[in-house]
Enzyme design. Structure first.
Site, PDB file in Angstrom:
ATOM      1  N   SER A  75     -93.352  54.017 -29.285  1.00 16.95           N
ATOM      2  CA  SER A  75     -91.917  53.718 -29.372  1.00 16.95           C
ATOM      3  C   SER A  75     -91.520  53.547 -30.784  1.00 16.95           C
ATOM      4  O   SER A  75     -92.017  52.946 -31.727  1.00 16.95           O
ATOM      5  CB  SER A  75     -91.796  52.221 -28.634  1.00 16.95           C
ATOM      6  OG  SER A  75     -90.731  51.754 -29.174  1.00 16.95           O
ATOM      7  N   HIS A  97     -90.437  58.010 -27.949  1.00 17.55           N
ATOM      8  CA  HIS A  97     -89.875  56.907 -26.901  1.00 17.55           C
ATOM      9  C   HIS A  97     -88.928  56.239 -27.927  1.00 17.55           C
ATOM     10  O   HIS A  97     -89.224  55.598 -28.803  1.00 17.55           O
ATOM     11  CB  HIS A  97     -90.838  55.713 -26.503  1.00 17.55           C
ATOM     12  CG  HIS A  97     -90.293  54.768 -25.529  1.00 17.55           C
ATOM     13  ND1 HIS A  97     -90.161  55.178 -24.195  1.00 17.55           N
ATOM     14  CD2 HIS A  97     -89.793  53.649 -25.507  1.00 17.55           C
ATOM     15  CE1 HIS A  97     -89.268  54.176 -23.749  1.00 17.55           C
ATOM     16  NE2 HIS A  97     -89.342  53.158 -24.487  1.00 17.55           N
ATOM     17  N   ASP A 119     -85.887  53.684 -28.188  1.00 15.08           N
ATOM     18  CA  ASP A 119     -85.420  52.505 -27.694  1.00 15.08           C
ATOM     19  C   ASP A 119     -84.033  52.306 -28.161  1.00 15.08           C
ATOM     20  O   ASP A 119     -83.673  52.089 -29.264  1.00 15.08           O
ATOM     21  CB  ASP A 119     -86.477  51.357 -28.023  1.00 15.08           C
ATOM     22  CG  ASP A 119     -87.555  51.390 -26.987  1.00 15.08           C
ATOM     23  OD1 ASP A 119     -88.514  50.959 -27.563  1.00 15.08           O
ATOM     24  OD2 ASP A 119     -87.470  51.612 -25.911  1.00 15.08           O
ATOM     25  N   MET A 140     -80.666  49.808 -27.974  1.00  9.40           N
ATOM     26  CA  MET A 140     -80.497  48.548 -27.393  1.00  9.40           C
ATOM     27  C   MET A 140     -79.074  48.228 -28.052  1.00  9.40           C
ATOM     28  O   MET A 140     -78.617  48.680 -29.094  1.00  9.40           O
ATOM     29  CB  MET A 140     -81.372  47.477 -28.094  1.00  9.40           C
ATOM     30  CG  MET A 140     -82.678  47.836 -27.616  1.00  9.40           C
ATOM     31  SD  MET A 140     -83.986  46.501 -28.403  1.00  9.40           S
ATOM     32  CE  MET A 140     -85.668  47.127 -27.763  1.00  9.40           C
ATOM     33  N   HIS A 198     -84.832  55.543 -23.992  1.00 11.88           N
ATOM     34  CA  HIS A 198     -84.796  54.460 -22.723  1.00 11.88           C
ATOM     35  C   HIS A 198     -83.500  53.744 -23.271  1.00 11.88           C
ATOM     36  O   HIS A 198     -83.274  52.875 -24.357  1.00 11.88           O
ATOM     37  CB  HIS A 198     -86.119  53.464 -23.146  1.00 11.88           C
ATOM     38  CG  HIS A 198     -86.164  52.006 -22.414  1.00 11.88           C
ATOM     39  ND1 HIS A 198     -87.083  51.491 -22.847  1.00 11.88           N
ATOM     40  CD2 HIS A 198     -85.453  51.732 -21.603  1.00 11.88           C
ATOM     41  CE1 HIS A 198     -86.897  50.123 -22.074  1.00 11.88           C
ATOM     42  NE2 HIS A 198     -86.095  50.295 -21.264  1.00 11.88           N
ATOM     43  N   MET A 238     -81.344  50.647 -22.944  1.00 15.63           N
ATOM     44  CA  MET A 238     -81.064  49.143 -22.754  1.00 15.63           C
ATOM     45  C   MET A 238     -79.996  48.678 -23.030  1.00 15.63           C
ATOM     46  O   MET A 238     -79.545  48.007 -24.085  1.00 15.63           O
ATOM     47  CB  MET A 238     -82.331  48.329 -23.550  1.00 15.63           C
ATOM     48  CG  MET A 238     -83.608  48.543 -22.904  1.00 15.63           C
ATOM     49  SD  MET A 238     -85.108  48.223 -24.164  1.00 15.63           S
ATOM     50  CE  MET A 238     -85.048  49.624 -25.067  1.00 15.63           C
ATOM     51  N   MET A 269     -91.586  48.150 -16.947  1.00 15.42           N
ATOM     52  CA  MET A 269     -91.492  47.189 -18.350  1.00 15.42           C
ATOM     53  C   MET A 269     -92.831  46.130 -18.047  1.00 15.42           C
ATOM     54  O   MET A 269     -92.725  45.579 -16.821  1.00 15.42           O
ATOM     55  CB  MET A 269     -90.245  46.502 -18.529  1.00 15.42           C
ATOM     56  CG  MET A 269     -89.012  47.243 -18.952  1.00 15.42           C
ATOM     57  SD  MET A 269     -89.269  48.386 -20.273  1.00 15.42           S
ATOM     58  CE  MET A 269     -89.422  47.226 -21.535  1.00 15.42           C
ATOM     59  N   GLY A 278     -90.481  44.807 -29.874  1.00 19.47           N
ATOM     60  CA  GLY A 278     -91.498  45.244 -29.712  1.00 19.47           C
ATOM     61  C   GLY A 278     -92.636  44.159 -30.028  1.00 19.47           C
ATOM     62  O   GLY A 278     -92.161  43.066 -30.292  1.00 19.47           O
ATOM     63  N   GLY A 279     -94.146  44.601 -30.001  1.00 16.44           N
ATOM     64  CA  GLY A 279     -94.897  43.649 -30.354  1.00 16.44           C
ATOM     65  C   GLY A 279     -95.190  42.391 -29.567  1.00 16.44           C
ATOM     66  O   GLY A 279     -95.781  41.240 -29.726  1.00 16.44           O
ATOM     67  N   ASP A 288     -94.471  50.275 -20.381  1.00 12.04           N
ATOM     68  CA  ASP A 288     -93.676  50.119 -21.435  1.00 12.04           C
ATOM     69  C   ASP A 288     -93.747  48.609 -21.892  1.00 12.04           C
ATOM     70  O   ASP A 288     -92.916  47.788 -21.268  1.00 12.04           O
ATOM     71  CB  ASP A 288     -92.110  50.607 -21.492  1.00 12.04           C
ATOM     72  CG  ASP A 288     -91.503  50.555 -22.767  1.00 12.04           C
ATOM     73  OD1 ASP A 288     -90.347  50.888 -22.940  1.00 12.04           O
ATOM     74  OD2 ASP A 288     -92.204  50.279 -23.744  1.00 12.04           O
TER      75      ASP A 288
END
Ligand code: DX5
Ligand code: ZN
Length: 221
Positions: A9, A34, A36, A38, A68, A70, A139, A146-147, A177
């Site tokens: 990601s 990947h 992301d 947002m 992805h 979001m 998910m 992340g993390g 994910d």
């Protein structure tokens, strides 16, 4: 052994050198990027848009890009990411007014389509669209960052979705994910996942090849 794919990601990548960092992680053995997206509306964070996806393609990234979304609403960004070079486009059912139409739009634009289920979300949105899915993304953290720690209550859901995919007879990838690492990837794979997003477990390590090899050696056990 399943056709396992590792999808770093880029949320955990070095945004100041994104093209180089993505090229390095692919050279280290990653399969899919990947990506992301947002919007600080559907999730409380803000990342990047279709121009960043196009920039990676222009930089020479040839690998599949797994976008992805979001974001809410989704349809306008589906079109822009398809034009920008996305391979997969996945979105959260709650972010689209018309689920089937959004999935159809992704397919009409030549991309592979997927739905994303949040940790507490049921399988209900999958019920009438399995024939339009190329990927189901589960998910294992709450979306936005992340993390985070893997949420173990997702484990039984993985097995349920694997059963649903196998019973459907459709060729659908099952992606996980959030919070995936060498400590839990084998257990996740044994439940039926074939595509593994890993952000911090790869980009936060000094040696990307070592990090990816560690994931793959767990999958090979
Ligand atoms: C979270 C994103 C995930 C996240 C994964 O909303 O969808 O892709 O970046 O990062 P790790 O692997 O560090 O949990
Ligand atoms: Zn993601």
């Amino acid at each position: 052994m399943a056709d396992y794919k590792i999808a770093p990601s880029i949320l955990s990548a070095d945004f100041a050198r994104l093209g180089e960092d993505v090229s390095n992680v692919l050279a280290a053995g990653a399969d899919i990027v990947h990506f992301d997206v947002m919007d600080n509306h559907y999730v409380p964070n803000l990342t990047f848009g279709p121009m960043m996806c196009k920039a990676l393609r222009d930089y020479g990234v040839m690998a599949p890009i797994d976008v992805h979304l979001m974001v809410s609403p989704v349809d306008s960004l589906i079109t822009e990411f398809a034009k920008a070079g996305a391979t997969y486009i996945t979105f959260h059912p709650g972010a689209s007014e018309h689920l089937d139409r959004s999935l159809q739009l992704i397919k009409e634009l030549g991309c592979k389509a997927g739905l994303v289920l949040n940790p507490a979300e049921s399988l209900e949105p999958l019920q009438y669209v399995m024939d339009k899915l190329d990927m189901i993304l589960l998910m294992s953290v709450n979306p936005g960052f992340g993390g985070q720690k893997f949420i173990p209550s997702v484990l039984p859901k993985i097995a349920e979705v694997r059963q649903l995919i196998d019973a459907s007879g459709f060729d659908i990838r099952l992606e996980i994910d959030g919070g995936v690492s060498a400590d839990n990837i084998r257990e996740i794979a044994e439940l039926g996942v074939d595509t593994f997003v890993a952000g911090s477990a790869i980009f936060n390590k000094p040696d990307y090849k070592q990090a990816i090899d560690a994931l793959r050696s767990e999958l090979a056990k």
